[in-house]
Design a protein around this motif. Sequence first.
Motif, PDB file in Angstrom:
ATOM      1  N   VAL A   1      -4.220  25.840  38.563  1.00  0.00           N
ATOM      2  CA  VAL A   1      -3.513  26.062  37.214  1.00  0.00           C
ATOM      3  C   VAL A   1      -3.757  27.341  36.509  1.00  0.00           C
ATOM      4  O   VAL A   1      -2.705  28.175  36.135  1.00  0.00           O
ATOM      5  CB  VAL A   1      -3.896  24.726  36.090  1.00  0.00           C
ATOM      6  CG1 VAL A   1      -3.343  25.141  34.678  1.00  0.00           C
ATOM      7  CG2 VAL A   1      -3.369  23.559  36.790  1.00  0.00           C
TER       8      VAL A   1
ATOM      9  N   PHE B   1       6.532  26.312  38.542  1.00  0.00           N
ATOM     10  CA  PHE B   1       5.571  25.370  38.594  1.00  0.00           C
ATOM     11  C   PHE B   1       5.125  24.653  37.220  1.00  0.00           C
ATOM     12  O   PHE B   1       5.515  25.146  36.207  1.00  0.00           O
ATOM     13  CB  PHE B   1       4.108  26.359  38.820  1.00  0.00           C
ATOM     14  CG  PHE B   1       3.997  26.864  40.106  1.00  0.00           C
ATOM     15  CD1 PHE B   1       3.749  25.606  41.428  1.00  0.00           C
ATOM     16  CD2 PHE B   1       4.460  28.029  40.646  1.00  0.00           C
ATOM     17  CE1 PHE B   1       3.713  26.319  42.389  1.00  0.00           C
ATOM     18  CE2 PHE B   1       4.258  28.572  42.002  1.00  0.00           C
ATOM     19  CZ  PHE B   1       3.882  27.609  42.675  1.00  0.00           C
ATOM     20  N   GLU B   2       4.651  23.766  37.391  1.00  0.00           N
ATOM     21  CA  GLU B   2       4.338  22.831  35.988  1.00  0.00           C
ATOM     22  C   GLU B   2       2.693  22.149  36.428  1.00  0.00           C
ATOM     23  O   GLU B   2       2.576  21.965  37.507  1.00  0.00           O
ATOM     24  CB  GLU B   2       4.994  21.663  35.706  1.00  0.00           C
ATOM     25  CG  GLU B   2       4.963  20.635  36.675  1.00  0.00           C
ATOM     26  CD  GLU B   2       5.461  19.425  35.667  1.00  0.00           C
ATOM     27  OE1 GLU B   2       5.470  19.145  34.529  1.00  0.00           O
ATOM     28  OE2 GLU B   2       6.215  18.615  36.529  1.00  0.00           O
ATOM     29  N   PRO B   3       1.726  22.178  35.288  1.00  0.00           N
ATOM     30  CA  PRO B   3       0.500  21.642  35.607  1.00  0.00           C
ATOM     31  C   PRO B   3       0.733  20.293  35.815  1.00  0.00           C
ATOM     32  O   PRO B   3       1.248  19.546  34.864  1.00  0.00           O
ATOM     33  CB  PRO B   3      -0.329  22.260  34.377  1.00  0.00           C
ATOM     34  CG  PRO B   3       0.671  22.393  33.259  1.00  0.00           C
ATOM     35  CD  PRO B   3       1.897  22.812  34.079  1.00  0.00           C
TER      36      PRO B   3
ATOM     37  N   LEU C   1      -3.886  18.274  34.095  1.00  0.00           N
ATOM     38  CA  LEU C   1      -4.714  18.797  33.457  1.00  0.00           C
ATOM     39  C   LEU C   1      -6.076  18.110  33.161  1.00  0.00           C
ATOM     40  O   LEU C   1      -6.111  16.820  32.597  1.00  0.00           O
ATOM     41  CB  LEU C   1      -4.322  19.620  31.954  1.00  0.00           C
ATOM     42  CG  LEU C   1      -3.426  20.739  32.118  1.00  0.00           C
ATOM     43  CD1 LEU C   1      -2.466  21.020  30.799  1.00  0.00           C
ATOM     44  CD2 LEU C   1      -4.009  21.962  32.521  1.00  0.00           C
TER      45      LEU C   1
ATOM     46  N   ILE D   1       2.700  22.807  29.574  1.00  0.00           N
ATOM     47  CA  ILE D   1       3.037  24.005  30.123  1.00  0.00           C
ATOM     48  C   ILE D   1       3.020  25.141  29.213  1.00  0.00           C
ATOM     49  O   ILE D   1       2.564  26.218  29.396  1.00  0.00           O
ATOM     50  CB  ILE D   1       4.639  23.970  30.550  1.00  0.00           C
ATOM     51  CG1 ILE D   1       5.013  22.914  31.753  1.00  0.00           C
ATOM     52  CG2 ILE D   1       5.229  25.352  30.927  1.00  0.00           C
ATOM     53  CD1 ILE D   1       6.225  22.751  32.130  1.00  0.00           C
TER      54      ILE D   1
ATOM     55  N   PHE E   1      10.524  28.584  26.600  1.00  0.00           N
ATOM     56  CA  PHE E   1       9.587  29.796  25.855  1.00  0.00           C
ATOM     57  C   PHE E   1      10.362  30.303  24.912  1.00  0.00           C
ATOM     58  O   PHE E   1      10.079  31.335  24.191  1.00  0.00           O
ATOM     59  CB  PHE E   1       9.059  30.598  26.809  1.00  0.00           C
ATOM     60  CG  PHE E   1       8.163  29.943  27.834  1.00  0.00           C
ATOM     61  CD1 PHE E   1       6.982  29.279  27.508  1.00  0.00           C
ATOM     62  CD2 PHE E   1       8.630  29.904  29.261  1.00  0.00           C
ATOM     63  CE1 PHE E   1       6.172  28.400  28.323  1.00  0.00           C
ATOM     64  CE2 PHE E   1       7.778  29.328  30.117  1.00  0.00           C
ATOM     65  CZ  PHE E   1       6.605  28.611  29.886  1.00  0.00           C
TER      66      PHE E   1
ATOM     67  N   LYS F   1       7.512  31.330  38.266  1.00  0.00           N
ATOM     68  CA  LYS F   1       6.527  31.455  37.026  1.00  0.00           C
ATOM     69  C   LYS F   1       6.246  29.812  36.666  1.00  0.00           C
ATOM     70  O   LYS F   1       6.912  29.095  36.992  1.00  0.00           O
ATOM     71  CB  LYS F   1       7.605  32.110  35.950  1.00  0.00           C
ATOM     72  CG  LYS F   1       7.328  33.434  36.254  1.00  0.00           C
ATOM     73  CD  LYS F   1       8.262  34.111  35.225  1.00  0.00           C
ATOM     74  CE  LYS F   1       8.379  35.651  35.342  1.00  0.00           C
ATOM     75  NZ  LYS F   1       7.012  36.532  35.460  1.00  0.00           N
ATOM     76  N   LEU F   2       5.236  29.766  35.762  1.00  0.00           N
ATOM     77  CA  LEU F   2       5.042  28.548  34.883  1.00  0.00           C
ATOM     78  C   LEU F   2       6.266  27.919  34.154  1.00  0.00           C
ATOM     79  O   LEU F   2       6.793  28.825  33.413  1.00  0.00           O
ATOM     80  CB  LEU F   2       4.019  28.792  34.110  1.00  0.00           C
ATOM     81  CG  LEU F   2       3.138  27.533  33.394  1.00  0.00           C
ATOM     82  CD1 LEU F   2       2.465  26.607  34.595  1.00  0.00           C
ATOM     83  CD2 LEU F   2       2.108  28.065  32.305  1.00  0.00           C
ATOM     84  N   GLY F   3       6.453  26.747  34.250  1.00  0.00           N
ATOM     85  CA  GLY F   3       7.854  26.391  33.569  1.00  0.00           C
ATOM     86  C   GLY F   3       9.095  26.256  34.259  1.00  0.00           C
ATOM     87  O   GLY F   3       9.778  25.386  34.691  1.00  0.00           O
ATOM     88  N   GLU F   4       9.246  27.775  34.808  1.00  0.00           N
ATOM     89  CA  GLU F   4      10.661  27.783  35.939  1.00  0.00           C
ATOM     90  C   GLU F   4      10.394  27.180  37.015  1.00  0.00           C
ATOM     91  O   GLU F   4      11.432  26.536  37.660  1.00  0.00           O
ATOM     92  CB  GLU F   4      10.764  29.302  36.027  1.00  0.00           C
ATOM     93  CG  GLU F   4      11.812  30.010  35.003  1.00  0.00           C
ATOM     94  CD  GLU F   4      11.620  31.220  35.221  1.00  0.00           C
ATOM     95  OE1 GLU F   4      11.595  32.199  34.273  1.00  0.00           O
ATOM     96  OE2 GLU F   4      11.951  31.796  36.619  1.00  0.00           O
TER      97      GLU F   4
ATOM     98  N   GLY G   1       2.212  33.942  34.689  1.00  0.00           N
ATOM     99  CA  GLY G   1       3.355  33.137  34.289  1.00  0.00           C
ATOM    100  C   GLY G   1       3.768  32.935  32.954  1.00  0.00           C
ATOM    101  O   GLY G   1       4.726  32.548  32.555  1.00  0.00           O
TER     102      GLY G   1
ATOM    103  N   LEU H   1       8.077  22.634  41.024  1.00  0.00           N
ATOM    104  CA  LEU H   1       8.762  21.676  40.131  1.00  0.00           C
ATOM    105  C   LEU H   1       9.822  20.765  40.903  1.00  0.00           C
ATOM    106  O   LEU H   1      10.200  19.409  40.787  1.00  0.00           O
ATOM    107  CB  LEU H   1       9.734  22.229  39.090  1.00  0.00           C
ATOM    108  CG  LEU H   1       8.937  22.633  37.748  1.00  0.00           C
ATOM    109  CD1 LEU H   1       9.991  23.578  36.857  1.00  0.00           C
ATOM    110  CD2 LEU H   1       8.721  21.381  36.957  1.00  0.00           C
TER     111      LEU H   1
ATOM    112  N   VAL I   1      16.676  26.904  32.181  1.00  0.00           N
ATOM    113  CA  VAL I   1      16.119  27.543  33.460  1.00  0.00           C
ATOM    114  C   VAL I   1      15.050  26.906  34.179  1.00  0.00           C
ATOM    115  O   VAL I   1      14.751  26.931  35.299  1.00  0.00           O
ATOM    116  CB  VAL I   1      16.078  28.867  32.924  1.00  0.00           C
ATOM    117  CG1 VAL I   1      14.737  29.155  32.080  1.00  0.00           C
ATOM    118  CG2 VAL I   1      15.660  29.945  34.177  1.00  0.00           C
ATOM    119  N   GLU I   2      14.380  26.129  33.312  1.00  0.00           N
ATOM    120  CA  GLU I   2      13.298  25.188  33.779  1.00  0.00           C
ATOM    121  C   GLU I   2      13.733  23.932  34.427  1.00  0.00           C
ATOM    122  O   GLU I   2      13.000  23.270  34.861  1.00  0.00           O
ATOM    123  CB  GLU I   2      12.190  24.926  32.857  1.00  0.00           C
ATOM    124  CG  GLU I   2      11.364  26.147  32.342  1.00  0.00           C
ATOM    125  CD  GLU I   2      11.885  26.887  31.128  1.00  0.00           C
ATOM    126  OE1 GLU I   2      12.855  26.400  30.541  1.00  0.00           O
ATOM    127  OE2 GLU I   2      11.516  27.950  30.739  1.00  0.00           O
TER     128      GLU I   2
END
Lengths: 266, 136
Positions: free
Chosen positions: A230, A243-245, A248, B116, B72, A238-241, B136, A110, B99-100
């Motif tokens: 991905v 990384f982000e796609p 797609l 996401i 989430f 983690k995804l979101g925290e 993740g 991110l 947090v994101e």
Amino acid sequence: MPFISEEESKVSNQFLNDGYIVQSINKLQLVKKIKYEIYYIINQKKPESEFDLNDFFDNFHKKIELSELNEIRVDLIAKLNALSWVRESYYEIAKEYLDLIVGNEVSMQLRVNLSIQIPNDDSSLLPLHSDTWSGDSPFECVVWLPLVDCYETKSMYILSPEESRKLYSSFGEYMEIDSEELFNKIQNKVNFINIKYGQVLIFDQGIPHGNRVNKTKETRWSMNCRFKGVFTPYGDKKLGEFFEPINLKAASKMGMKYQQPKISKK
Amino acid sequence: MAYRGYIFSRNFMEERVPQHVQNLVIRDYCRVKNLNYLLHVTEYGAENCYIVFHQILDELDNIDGIVMYSLFQLPLDKSKRLGIYDKILRQKKSIHFAVERLSLFNAQSIERIENIWDVKQTIENCPKIVEGLSNG
């Protein structure tokens, strides 16, 4: 006719054998745009010439006090990441090689990071480490972008995959020592990466790497950002925290939206 | 006006974060983003319960938006999430995920957040082939 082109095969093998690739950037104007932005954020004016710009980066240590460095770096990272085009450009700069190494449907960190290492500064060192030792997924690659020519201690070092395997096989012996002692044991086996401005480095962050006190007479400026497929396993980043796609593909979107028809009796 | 903090008192997506840590992350996010922070509210612990969250949605007229700890913590059901986004955007408000460090304020940002979510829910079905790694 092979599924993988000769060029892709060459790059892939080089990455697997050396743990990294260094390639020429075809969209250098995007790197230059980032450099101009950094110059502008710090000086609040545009550079007067290309020489002025390059001189500013290489001789940055002559323009600031060491005590100011961290604040400048943190401020730059925040301001660069607030500009959406910086991350987009960063991906675009490395895309043709990421397509070969990681794939064309990726998750991107991110935030893009920035390192500034002025000569003889021992306060911003990254000791010998592998990112996977602290929870990164081994499916991640780092795109490392120099904003100046980097060589010797102005650059980063990395162990070869072969030496890394040897180190890992005897890792239990090193549990009681610190990272400096660990470095001393392998220092004659690490490679300082010689990379010029205009090139990009992609490396396997699961291989031990780091940097030393910059003993050259110039400041090192580099950026780094992680990428992974991905749908490959995520680690503690983690995804979101973290990384982000970012791109797609239609088939993935199609698959993720698919719902099997429900059969129920009337 | 200001932003209402929102934290969980239960696990979400196999994560458990102490409430005071959730609160610290939200406060820090608001500080960095220069958002005026209203005291947080805590969701009830019952599975799939969003009673407190709906109370905040009902008070949107009086606030600028919501800062929740994690994206989430939104409902697992996509249609319910889309309903929430719609309600927030129709009132020209925003929702932030501390947090994101992401936020939702227009159609484009909905796509970003939902991409996401889609990958997160899909990756649960992908093999975890590296020992010691969590998906993740």
